[in-house]
Design a protein around this motif. Structure first.
Motif, short mmCIF file in Angstrom:
data_model
loop_
_atom_site.label_atom_id
_atom_site.label_comp_id
_atom_site.label_asym_id
_atom_site.label_seq_id
_atom_site.Cartn_x
_atom_site.Cartn_y
_atom_site.Cartn_z
N SER A 156 0.82 -1.21 0.00
CA SER A 156 0.00 0.00 0.00
C SER A 156 0.85 1.26 0.00
O SER A 156 0.31 2.37 0.00
N HIS A 157 2.18 1.13 -0.01
CA HIS A 157 3.07 2.28 0.16
C HIS A 157 3.53 2.83 -1.18
O HIS A 157 3.87 2.07 -2.10
N ARG A 158 3.57 4.14 -1.28
CA ARG A 158 3.91 4.80 -2.55
C ARG A 158 5.27 4.38 -3.06
O ARG A 158 5.44 4.17 -4.28
N ALA A 159 6.26 4.24 -2.19
CA ALA A 159 7.61 3.89 -2.64
C ALA A 159 7.61 2.56 -3.39
O ALA A 159 8.33 2.39 -4.39
N ASP A 160 6.81 1.60 -2.92
CA ASP A 160 6.76 0.29 -3.59
C ASP A 160 6.05 0.39 -4.94
O ASP A 160 6.42 -0.32 -5.89
N TRP A 161 5.06 1.28 -5.04
CA TRP A 161 4.40 1.47 -6.33
C TRP A 161 5.32 2.21 -7.30
O TRP A 161 5.24 2.00 -8.52
N ASP A 162 6.22 3.05 -6.79
CA ASP A 162 7.20 3.70 -7.67
C ASP A 162 8.15 2.66 -8.26
O ASP A 162 8.48 2.72 -9.45
N VAL A 163 8.58 1.72 -7.43
CA VAL A 163 9.44 0.64 -7.94
C VAL A 163 8.69 -0.20 -8.96
O VAL A 163 9.23 -0.55 -10.03
N ALA A 164 7.43 -0.54 -8.66
CA ALA A 164 6.63 -1.32 -9.61
C ALA A 164 6.47 -0.58 -10.93
O ALA A 164 6.52 -1.19 -12.01
N ASP B 101 5.61 5.03 10.25
CA ASP B 101 5.65 3.90 11.16
C ASP B 101 7.10 3.63 11.58
O ASP B 101 8.01 4.39 11.23
N ASP B 102 7.32 2.55 12.34
CA ASP B 102 8.67 2.29 12.87
C ASP B 102 9.66 1.89 11.78
O ASP B 102 10.87 1.78 12.05
N GLN B 103 9.17 1.67 10.55
CA GLN B 103 10.07 1.39 9.43
C GLN B 103 10.22 2.60 8.50
O GLN B 103 10.77 2.49 7.41
#
Length: 399
Positions: free
Chosen positions: A204-212, A249-251
């Motif tokens: 659900s995180h934007r950074a992961d969708w940027d990679v995708a 979050d903590d990450q």
């Protein structure tokens, strides 16, 4: 609330949840004709309970009729655009022809689907029963040539495949070779599109969708050089809200949303000349039921009811393919719908197809995950006929 009551509407309403009436949380379920049909599923099934197997392919005049304004209105899905994903009849392609008189393997299934009236098929892999002509695995250059000969024999066109998408990124040499092999097979089969049954990422995180997006842009460029449009297929989760702001979050990842949905963001950050989408209309309506509120960056709760047809309308050329599957209302499974054969549920396909338009561009593929039956071997092909007839019967309403 009827979400599709105004065909000119293209934007989903966004209001504070505190200001929204409870009625606004309801799905698009209030369609009288669909409710009536949902009660008649058993009657419809009985009417075609004795399919004719083994006859010749559909006559040309059966496919070519009703291109215009016959039988009370404009045909919403022209005959040459009526398709089915073979996952719907996977039991038929996978059964042993030596153990049954029912159609078995790709060739006989193609023959029966052509009789039903279908003009297009979407593959879900290239495996069949080992005793069927050509053997178990037709996912080779030689197998593709055999499949193409059968498609041509019965007047069918291959329009896509839910097949191999490289899991690696950056792409490994082995994954790149396999990807190119699948593009070669797609070209032999005559496909304009090749894709996958999964979402670009489960995050659900934007950074992961940027990679995708980077990965899909790169794969789309490879596919474009081979003359193929690469597409991704959605489930409900991809139309949930993107986490792109607010406290971390903590990450170090954002925990709140701007209100943009994940695939809406994907559409913005991918190249429209390289990356295409296949909307599964059933799962998009499940998303409408499930994902209607979000926590904004400032911590307030906001409402945003998803409008599947509106998203397609705003990005029309990005959606060359649809999965057309239907559902009846359910309040017990957490999804809002139980899947049923096309045209026997409550999803308002007349309004959906009318709103998105471009009927000679979109390619709706009938799908029903539940058609194969452990106790009724003829069910999936019988329901494929029910679904085809209901798709062919759709007409634009006269105003």
């Amino acid at each position: 609330m009827t979400l599709y009551s105004d065909p000119s509407r293209t934007e989903a309403a966004t209001v504070s949840a505190a200001d929204a009436p409870d009625e606004g949380l309801r799905r698009t379920l209030g369609v009288g004709r669909r409710r009536f049909l949902s009660t008649c599923t058993a009657v419809a099934a009985g009417a075609v309970a004795a399919p004719v197997f083994g006859a010749g392919p559909a006559l040309a005049q059966d496919r070519d009729r009703d291109h215009g304004h016959g039988r009370g209105g404009q045909v919403l899905v022209p005959p040459h655009k009526r398709g089915i994903i073979l996952y719907t009849v996977r039991d038929a392609t996978g059964r042993d022809p030596l153990a049954t008189d029912l159609p078995s393997g790709f060739r006989e299934v193609f023959k029966q689907l052509a009789r039903h009236g279908y003009s297009q098929v979407e593959f879900a892999g290239y495996r069949q029963h080992a005793n069927a002509p050509g053997g178990a695995d037709l996912g080779t250059v030689e197998g593709a040539r055999l499949l193409r000969s059968w498609l041509d024999e019965y007047g069918l066109r291959a329009q896509g495949n839910h097949g191999f998408i490289p899991p690696s990124w950056p792409l490994t040499a082995a994954d790149l070779d396999t990807f190119k092999k699948n593009l070669e097979i797609a070209n032999i089969l005559g496909m304009a599109h090749m894709g996958t049954g999964g979402d670009p990422t489960g995050s659900s995180h934007r950074a992961d969708w940027d990679v995708a997006a980077d990965k899909w842009n790169a794969m789309g460029e490879i596919a474009r050089r081979e003359g193929i449009k690469l597409y991704t297929h959605n489930h409900d989760g991809a139309y949930g809200f993107l986490l792109d702001g607010g406290p971390l979050d903590d990450q170090g990842r954002p925990t709140r949303s701007s209100g943009i949905r994940k695939l809406e963001y994907f559409l913005k950050v991918t190249d429209p000349k390289l990356v295409w989408l296949e909307m599964d209309i059933f799962w998009a309506h499940v998303a409408q039921y499930k994902f209607h509120t979000y926590t904004a960056h400032d911590g307030s709760t906001r409402k945003n009811v998803f409008d599947p047809a509106g998203l397609v309308f705003r990005n029309n050329r990005r959606y060359p393919l649809f999965h057309a599957k239907d559902g009846v209302a359910s309040t017990t499974n957490g999804m809002g719908y139980d899947m049923v054969p096309f045209g026997t549920g409550v999803i308002d396909y007349t309004t959906f197809f009318s709103r998105v338009g471009q009927r000679n561009y979109h390619n709706p593929m009938i799908e029903d995950d539940n058609s194969p039956s452990a106790t009724d071997p003829a069910q999936s092909l019988r329901e494929a006929k029910i679904s085809y007839d209901n798709l062919a019967a759709l007409r634009k309403r006269r105003h």
